[in-house]
Design a protein around this motif. Structure first.
Motif: not given
Length: 125
Positions: A38, A53-56, A78, A80, A83-84, A118-120
């Motif tokens: 993301f 990003y790969t995580k929150s 995104n 990935y 969703e992000f 940022v929310w994964f």
């Protein structure tokens, strides 16, 4: 003879080194975002500084994760499989926008330069 051979080898090495320093065409805009990530951008349409990003990231203002993104995101992509989301407040609170897998674009006008987390969002949660 040895001097001439050494000079020829040195010249050949020098020309190879010169060729290897020619920069390749670098990706621009959204295309800088690698697959499976993301990406958030400080400018519209994938321009400006990129954060990957790969995580929150609970708090874009702290020293964890990419720096300089708090209240400074204008577009995202995104790449990935889940969703992000970009959320206005730290700890995934406040208003936000969700980017489904494959979605890219500018942040909605009412959220431009307001994201603080940022929310994964895993689809299987």
């Amino acid at each position: 003879m040895k001097f001439a051979r050494a000079l020829a080898v040195t010249a050949a090495i020098g020309s190879v080194a010169a060729m290897s320093t020619i920069p390749a065409h670098a990706a621009t805009g959204y295309n800088r975002c690698p697959a499976g990530r993301f990406c958030a951008f400080t400018g519209p349409n994938g321009t400006g500084v990129i954060a990957i990003y790969t995580k929150s990231d609970r708090n874009l203002a702290d020293r964890v994760g990419p720096r300089g993104m708090n209240n400074n995101i204008e577009s995202a992509w995104n790449r990935y499989k889940w969703e992000f989301g970009l959320m206005n407040d730290a700890n995934f609170a406040g208003k936000g926008v969700i980017y489904k897998s494959g979605a890219k674009g500018n942040v909605p006008k009412n959220l431009v330069n307001k994201a603080s987390s940022v929310w994964f969002v895993r689809a299987d949660q």
